[in-house]
Design an enzyme around this catalytic site. Structure first.
Site, PDB file in Angstrom:
ATOM      1  N   VAL A 173      -0.523  -5.849 -10.327  1.00 38.23           N
ATOM      2  CA  VAL A 173      -0.373  -4.438 -10.674  1.00 38.23           C
ATOM      3  C   VAL A 173       1.113  -4.068 -10.777  1.00 38.23           C
ATOM      4  CG1 VAL A 173      -0.887  -2.056  -9.931  1.00 38.23           C
ATOM      5  CG2 VAL A 173      -2.571  -3.877  -9.533  1.00 38.23           C
ATOM      6  N   ALA A 174       1.952  -4.718  -9.949  1.00 42.39           N
ATOM      7  CA  ALA A 174       3.384  -4.373  -9.926  1.00 42.39           C
ATOM      8  C   ALA A 174       4.012  -4.629 -11.299  1.00 42.39           C
ATOM      9  CB  ALA A 174       4.104  -5.190  -8.858  1.00 42.39           C
ATOM     10  N   ARG A 178      10.042  -0.400 -17.521  1.00 39.76           N
ATOM     11  CA  ARG A 178       9.368  -1.303 -16.574  1.00 39.76           C
ATOM     12  C   ARG A 178      10.143  -2.612 -16.443  1.00 39.76           C
ATOM     13  NH1 ARG A 178       5.685   1.184 -19.636  1.00 39.76           N
ATOM     14  NH2 ARG A 178       3.964   2.291 -18.626  1.00 39.76           N
ATOM     15  N   HIS A 211       1.782  -4.441 -21.753  1.00 41.82           N
ATOM     16  CA  HIS A 211       1.687  -3.135 -21.105  1.00 41.82           C
ATOM     17  C   HIS A 211       3.063  -2.490 -21.207  1.00 41.82           C
ATOM     18  CE1 HIS A 211       0.781  -0.057 -18.120  1.00 41.82           C
ATOM     19  NE2 HIS A 211       1.752  -0.480 -17.332  1.00 41.82           N
ATOM     20  N   VAL A 247       0.835  -1.210   0.000  1.00 38.80           N
ATOM     21  CA  VAL A 247       0.000   0.000   0.000  1.00 38.80           C
ATOM     22  C   VAL A 247       0.871   1.261   0.000  1.00 38.80           C
ATOM     23  CG1 VAL A 247      -2.198  -0.916   0.787  1.00 38.80           C
ATOM     24  CG2 VAL A 247      -0.461  -0.374   2.499  1.00 38.80           C
ATOM     25  N   ASP A 280       1.405  -4.386   4.028  1.00 39.79           N
ATOM     26  CA  ASP A 280       2.674  -3.875   3.515  1.00 39.79           C
ATOM     27  C   ASP A 280       3.757  -4.315   4.493  1.00 39.79           C
ATOM     28  OD1 ASP A 280       3.253  -1.329   1.316  1.00 39.79           O
ATOM     29  OD2 ASP A 280       4.895  -1.880   2.694  1.00 39.79           O
ATOM     30  N   ARG A 282      -5.891   5.762 -21.856  1.00 34.83           N
ATOM     31  CA  ARG A 282      -5.016   6.868 -22.306  1.00 34.83           C
ATOM     32  C   ARG A 282      -5.299   7.178 -23.775  1.00 34.83           C
ATOM     33  NH1 ARG A 282       0.011   4.330 -18.928  1.00 34.83           N
ATOM     34  NH2 ARG A 282      -0.465   5.412 -16.972  1.00 34.83           N
ATOM     35  N   LYS A 329       2.180   4.230  -3.101  1.00 39.43           N
ATOM     36  CA  LYS A 329       1.478   5.254  -3.886  1.00 39.43           C
ATOM     37  C   LYS A 329       0.241   4.687  -4.620  1.00 39.43           C
ATOM     38  CE  LYS A 329       3.523   8.831  -6.848  1.00 39.43           C
ATOM     39  NZ  LYS A 329       3.096  10.066  -6.250  1.00 39.43           N
ATOM     40  N   GLY A 384      -1.045   1.586  -4.467  1.00 40.87           N
ATOM     41  CA  GLY A 384      -1.872   0.714  -3.620  1.00 40.87           C
ATOM     42  C   GLY A 384      -2.874   1.520  -2.802  1.00 40.87           C
TER      43      GLY A 384
HETATM   44  N1  LIG Z   1      -0.125  -1.736 -13.658  1.00 38.28           N
HETATM   45  C1  LIG Z   1      -0.058  -0.415 -13.732  1.00 38.28           C
HETATM   46  O1  LIG Z   1      -0.685   0.185 -14.599  1.00 38.28           O
HETATM   47  C2  LIG Z   1       0.771   0.333 -12.730  1.00 38.28           C
HETATM   48  C3  LIG Z   1       0.549   1.703 -12.493  1.00 38.28           C
HETATM   49  C4  LIG Z   1       1.325   2.343 -11.528  1.00 38.28           C
HETATM   50  C5  LIG Z   1       2.309   1.647 -10.813  1.00 38.28           C
HETATM   51  N2  LIG Z   1       2.512   0.330 -11.108  1.00 38.28           N
HETATM   52  C6  LIG Z   1       3.541  -0.464 -10.402  1.00 38.28           C
HETATM   53  O2  LIG Z   1       3.092  -0.767  -9.083  1.00 38.28           O
HETATM   54  C7  LIG Z   1       4.228  -0.957  -8.234  1.00 38.28           C
HETATM   55  C8  LIG Z   1       4.093  -0.058  -7.007  1.00 38.28           C
HETATM   56  O3  LIG Z   1       4.192   1.299  -7.403  1.00 38.28           O
HETATM   57  P1  LIG Z   1       4.096   2.490  -6.331  1.00 38.28           P
HETATM   58  O4  LIG Z   1       4.232   3.759  -7.083  1.00 38.28           O
HETATM   59  O5  LIG Z   1       2.918   2.277  -5.456  1.00 38.28           O
HETATM   60  O6  LIG Z   1       5.441   2.240  -5.488  1.00 38.28           O
HETATM   61  P2  LIG Z   1       5.651   2.520  -3.944  1.00 38.28           P
HETATM   62  O7  LIG Z   1       7.118   2.379  -3.698  1.00 38.28           O
HETATM   63  O8  LIG Z   1       4.987   3.785  -3.562  1.00 38.28           O
HETATM   64  O9  LIG Z   1       4.866   1.319  -3.235  1.00 38.28           O
HETATM   65  C9  LIG Z   1       5.297   0.001  -3.284  1.00 38.28           C
HETATM   66  C10 LIG Z   1       4.951  -0.615  -1.932  1.00 38.28           C
HETATM   67  O10 LIG Z   1       5.212  -2.019  -1.991  1.00 38.28           O
HETATM   68  C11 LIG Z   1       5.664  -2.375  -0.702  1.00 38.28           C
HETATM   69  N3  LIG Z   1       6.334  -3.680  -0.733  1.00 38.28           N
HETATM   70  C12 LIG Z   1       7.567  -4.005  -1.172  1.00 38.28           C
HETATM   71  N4  LIG Z   1       7.794  -5.324  -0.988  1.00 38.28           N
HETATM   72  C13 LIG Z   1       6.675  -5.839  -0.428  1.00 38.28           C
HETATM   73  C14 LIG Z   1       6.279  -7.139  -0.007  1.00 38.28           C
HETATM   74  N5  LIG Z   1       7.104  -8.185  -0.121  1.00 38.28           N
HETATM   75  N6  LIG Z   1       5.052  -7.301   0.515  1.00 38.28           N
HETATM   76  C15 LIG Z   1       4.207  -6.231   0.636  1.00 38.28           C
HETATM   77  N7  LIG Z   1       4.524  -4.990   0.278  1.00 38.28           N
HETATM   78  C16 LIG Z   1       5.740  -4.787  -0.256  1.00 38.28           C
HETATM   79  C17 LIG Z   1       6.592  -1.236  -0.320  1.00 38.28           C
HETATM   80  O11 LIG Z   1       6.863  -1.240   1.085  1.00 38.28           O
HETATM   81  C18 LIG Z   1       5.790  -0.040  -0.781  1.00 38.28           C
HETATM   82  O12 LIG Z   1       4.938   0.464   0.234  1.00 38.28           O
HETATM   83  C19 LIG Z   1       5.457  -0.619  -9.093  1.00 38.28           C
HETATM   84  O13 LIG Z   1       6.022  -1.806  -9.607  1.00 38.28           O
HETATM   85  C20 LIG Z   1       4.878   0.235 -10.203  1.00 38.28           C
HETATM   86  O14 LIG Z   1       5.673   0.226 -11.367  1.00 38.28           O
HETATM   87  C21 LIG Z   1       1.768  -0.339 -12.031  1.00 38.28           C
END
Ligand SMILES: NC(=O)c1ccc[n+]([C@@H]2O[C@H](COP(=O)([O-])OP(=O)(O)OC[C@H]3O[C@@H](n4cnc5c(N)ncnc54)[C@H](O)[C@@H]3O)[C@@H](O)[C@H]2O)c1
Length: 308
Positions: free
Chosen positions: A118-119, A88, A172, A9, A33, A148, A11, A13
């Site tokens: 999502v990651a 990515r 993606h 959770v 998290d 988009r 940005k 999340g």
């Molecule tokens: N699919 C999409 O369209 C899309 C859009 C935006 C972001 N993303 C991806 O989502 C991911 C997260 O982005 P963000 O901006 O929220 O990053 P962020 O750094 O703000 O958040 C990531 C969170 O994951 C947590 N985390 C790390 N390892 C973990 C684990 N083992 N268990 C639970 N939590 C864990 C971190 O502590 C952090 O709070 C990135 O890979 C980003 O590229 C995907």
């Protein structure tokens, strides 16, 4: 209403959790998290917001995976985000290790859950998670690119966005392909209404805008989060909405995830791939081939790294 778990959770999340809860889609929301206290404090924030709306969603913020149990839908945002200038795919090894760990720990506690990756790199992370968990996993895929595309065409042609239809498919990211045969404005093919707007300009926008947002805002949140919430919504309300998400298929013996317009409801599928024109099918087949090549290289490297 569903029991929904949010794994990671940060940005994106937080934004997805907020959107899902305030669309009234979750009877229970579990926020997980690894950062100490983050889920718990986020729980307080959400409870305050929920109080003003009088919703009865139960929210639990936790640093323990033991609390993530019996969820219907599990969204995985755990992973590093891109920094400006990164692709990515540069995130593959670090984020795949997280997915492998989660793939072992989440399924025993959550029988029958649908997993939504999502990651990033999102399609590859979905394939990694599904390979190691053996659980049905979808990737948010190109539904984000699809919106988009529609928003850009609407702005450029000065038409309401709900008059623009069409899909982006494939992977993606950099290799996403616009399915031009599906793009319509007021029901008319793009070529008839383009008024000088070139396909190249549209494709450039779709591929470059996330990098530009990351450069200035540190990450993409509101767009993807609302779109991803809509995927949860389609499942929760059994909407049967056509969305360009990536679902699993087997290619050369490996599970791969490639986006195709697909009916999303309580069940995922069927996809519209069989009814696409031959030219679009060929571009999709090429996307699968390219995806597999890069994925397999990364996967083999990852499997070597894990062994060491
Ligand atoms: N699919 C999409 O369209 C899309 C859009 C935006 C972001 N993303 C991806 O989502 C991911 C997260 O982005 P963000 O901006 O929220 O990053 P962020 O750094 O703000 O958040 C990531 C969170 O994951 C947590 N985390 C790390 N390892 C973990 C684990 N083992 N268990 C639970 N939590 C864990 C971190 O502590 C952090 O709070 C990135 O890979 C980003 O590229 C995907």
């Amino acid at each position: 209403m569903l029991k929904v778990a949010f794994i990671g959770v940060g940005k994106i999340g937080q934004t997805i959790a907020y959107s899902v809860i305030f669309d009234g889609l979750a009877k229970e929301a579990i926020l997980y998290d690894i950062i100490p206290e983050l889920p718990e404090k986020f729980e307080h924030e959400l409870r305050h917001a929920i109080a003003t709306r009088g919703l009865d969603t139960e929210v639990i913020g936790t640093n323990s995976l033991d609390d993530v149990n019996n969820a219907d839908v599990i969204l995985i945002m755990a992973g590093k985000p891109r920094k400006p200038g990164m692709s990515r795919r540069d995130l593959f090894v670090d984020n795949a290790k997280i997915q492998i760990d989660l793939a072992q720990k989440l399924p025993p506690r959550n029988p029958g859950a649908i997993y939504i990756m999502v990651a990033n790199p999102v399609d590859m992370m979905a394939s990694v998670f599904m390979r190691f968990s053996k659980q049905f996993t979808i990737s948010t895929g190109d539904q984000v690119e699809t919106m988009r595309l529609r928003s850009f065409i609407a702005k450029k042609l000065k038409v309401p966005v709900n008059k623009v239809s069409g899909y982006v498919a494939g992977e993606h990211g950099e290799d996403a392909v616009v399915l031009w045969s599906t793009v319509k404005v007021n029901g008319k093919p793009f070529d008839e209404v383009a008024k000088g707007l070139s396909k190249e300009e549209v494709e450039n926008y779709v591929k470059s805008i996330p990098g530009e947002i990351i450069r200035v805002m540190g990450g993409t949140t509101w767009g993807p989060a609302t779109i991803i919430k809509d995927i949860v919504r389609a499942i929760a309300l059994n909407e049967g909405r056509v969305m360009s998400i990536a679902t699993p298929r087997t290619y050369q013996g490996e599970i791969v995830h490639i986006s195709v317009p697909t009916v999303v409801g309580a069940e995922i599928g069927p996809s519209l791939e069989p009814v696409l024109p031959q030219a679009d099918k060929e571009r999709l087949n090429k996307a699968v081939e390219d995806f597999y090549k890069v994925y397999k290289e990364n996967l083999d490297h990852l499997l070597q790294t894990i062994k060491q």
